[in-house]
Design an enzyme around this catalytic site. Structure first.
Site, PDB file in Angstrom:
ATOM      1  N   ALA A 245       0.797  -1.236   0.000  1.00  0.00           N
ATOM      2  CA  ALA A 245       0.000   0.000   0.000  1.00  0.00           C
ATOM      3  C   ALA A 245       0.828   1.285   0.000  1.00  0.00           C
ATOM      4  O   ALA A 245       0.268   2.373   0.130  1.00  0.00           O
ATOM      5  CB  ALA A 245      -1.020   0.031   1.145  1.00  0.00           C
ATOM      6  N   ASP A 248      -0.407   3.171  -2.854  1.00  0.00           N
ATOM      7  CA  ASP A 248      -1.753   3.698  -2.576  1.00  0.00           C
ATOM      8  C   ASP A 248      -1.676   4.920  -1.659  1.00  0.00           C
ATOM      9  O   ASP A 248      -2.436   5.885  -1.833  1.00  0.00           O
ATOM     10  CB  ASP A 248      -2.620   2.614  -1.919  1.00  0.00           C
ATOM     11  CG  ASP A 248      -2.756   1.391  -2.810  1.00  0.00           C
ATOM     12  OD1 ASP A 248      -2.755   1.549  -4.040  1.00  0.00           O
ATOM     13  OD2 ASP A 248      -2.856   0.274  -2.267  1.00  0.00           O
TER      14      ASP A 248
END
Ligand code: RIB
Length: 302
Positions: A245, A248
């Site tokens: 992540a 992200d």
């Protein structure tokens, strides 16, 4: 100024095993701790933006099961409007099987489930959400025809359009020319155009009409290619324990910066800081920092 973001994308439950090293093909290894974390590229980017202070609406799909209930609840706890995160009666919630090694590097296999049942019609039903946003973010964990519809609706509503082409697949010039901020990593940049080198990928992406190319290079930072030329913005040096992540975190924070009216460079700095903090923590969504933490982190940087 609070930015208004719309995220069209995936929600997955991440099933994570820590390993000393990744297994070879045909090999069984004993792993360490097993943990579940809320994840999915769409939901992670939505949470990253919400924790930066953006007003976030998400459009997505989960199954009618415990993972789906938990993912919706966790997104709502982060203040995300989940009115358009619908529940599919036929498909299971998406999951991701993840291994994280001792260097913090990962492998990820996604079983998309209900994410692949998000249709263009779902977006048309959620049209009001497009009318009430500054920036739209999407990725490629949803069907391509749905991503294309999201881009088209966002263009009609004059939103800034951010596409994070992960996981990568070949994309055509019609779609690419509508993207304002295209954010691949190095490998994805090459895969979306079938290029052998990053240089060739950059040339092809620009020729196909991408306006601003923001290539994430991990610990080497970010390469920004715009009409003004290209420059590399270094990453903040940290010791990584889990890189799941990180991309992200970057996308959600970068898009928040854009929605607040920041320049591309300022937005990249915000994204770099969010990604740097995220890799020092375990899990997808639990690793994503709050805006206050970014301020403290940047205050501590020379
Ligand atoms: O980008 C990380 C994410 O990729 C994980 O949370 C996993 O769910 C996959 O979507």
């Amino acid at each position: 100024m609070q930015g208004k973001l719309l995220v069209v994308g995936s929600l997955n439950m991440d099933l994570v095993v820590n390993v000393a090293r990744h297994p070879q093909i045909g090999e069984t290894i004993l792993g360490g701790k097993f943990t579940t974390f809320p994840g999915g590229k769409g939901a992670n980017q939505a949470v990253a933006a919400a924790r930066m202070g953006a007003a976030v609406t998400m459009i997505g799909r989960v199954g009618q099961d415990g993972f789906g209930d938990e993912l919706r609840a966790r997104a709502a706890e982060d203040g995300i409007n989940i009115q358009y995160v619908t529940v599919d009666k036929n498909e299971a919630t998406g999951i991701a099987l993840i291994t994280v090694d001792a260097l913090g590097q990962n492998t990820i296999v996604v079983a998309s489930g209900a994410n692949l049942a998000l249709t263009p019609q779902d977006l048309i039903t959620a049209k009001a959400a497009f009318a009430n946003a500054d920036v739209m973010i999407t990725q490629l964990e949803s069907p391509l025809e749905t991503v294309s519809e999201a881009v088209s609706l966002a263009a009609q509503h004059k939103l800034k359009i951010v596409l994070n082409p992960a996981p990568a697949q070949r994309l055509d010039a019609k779609l690419l020319s509508m993207i304002d901020y295209f954010i691949p990593n190095e490998r994805e940049a090459m895969q979306v155009v079938g290029a052998e080198t990053l240089e060739s990928a950059i040339d092809q992406l620009l020729a196909m009409g991408v306006k601003n190319l923001i290539i994430t290079l991990g610990e080497k930072g970010v390469l920004v290619v715009t009409a003004d030329g290209r420059r590399q913005i270094p990453a903040y040096p940290v010791i990584a324990i889990d890189t799941v992540a990180a991309g992200d975190a970057f996308v959600g924070a970068f898009a928040t910066g854009l929605a607040e009216g920041m320049s591309v460079e300022q937005s990249v700095q915000l994204g770099n800081a969010a990604a740097a903090i995220s890799v020092t923590r375990y899990g997808a969504q639990p690793s994503l920092p709050m805006r206050k933490e970014i301020k403290e982190f940047l205050g501590g940087q020379k």
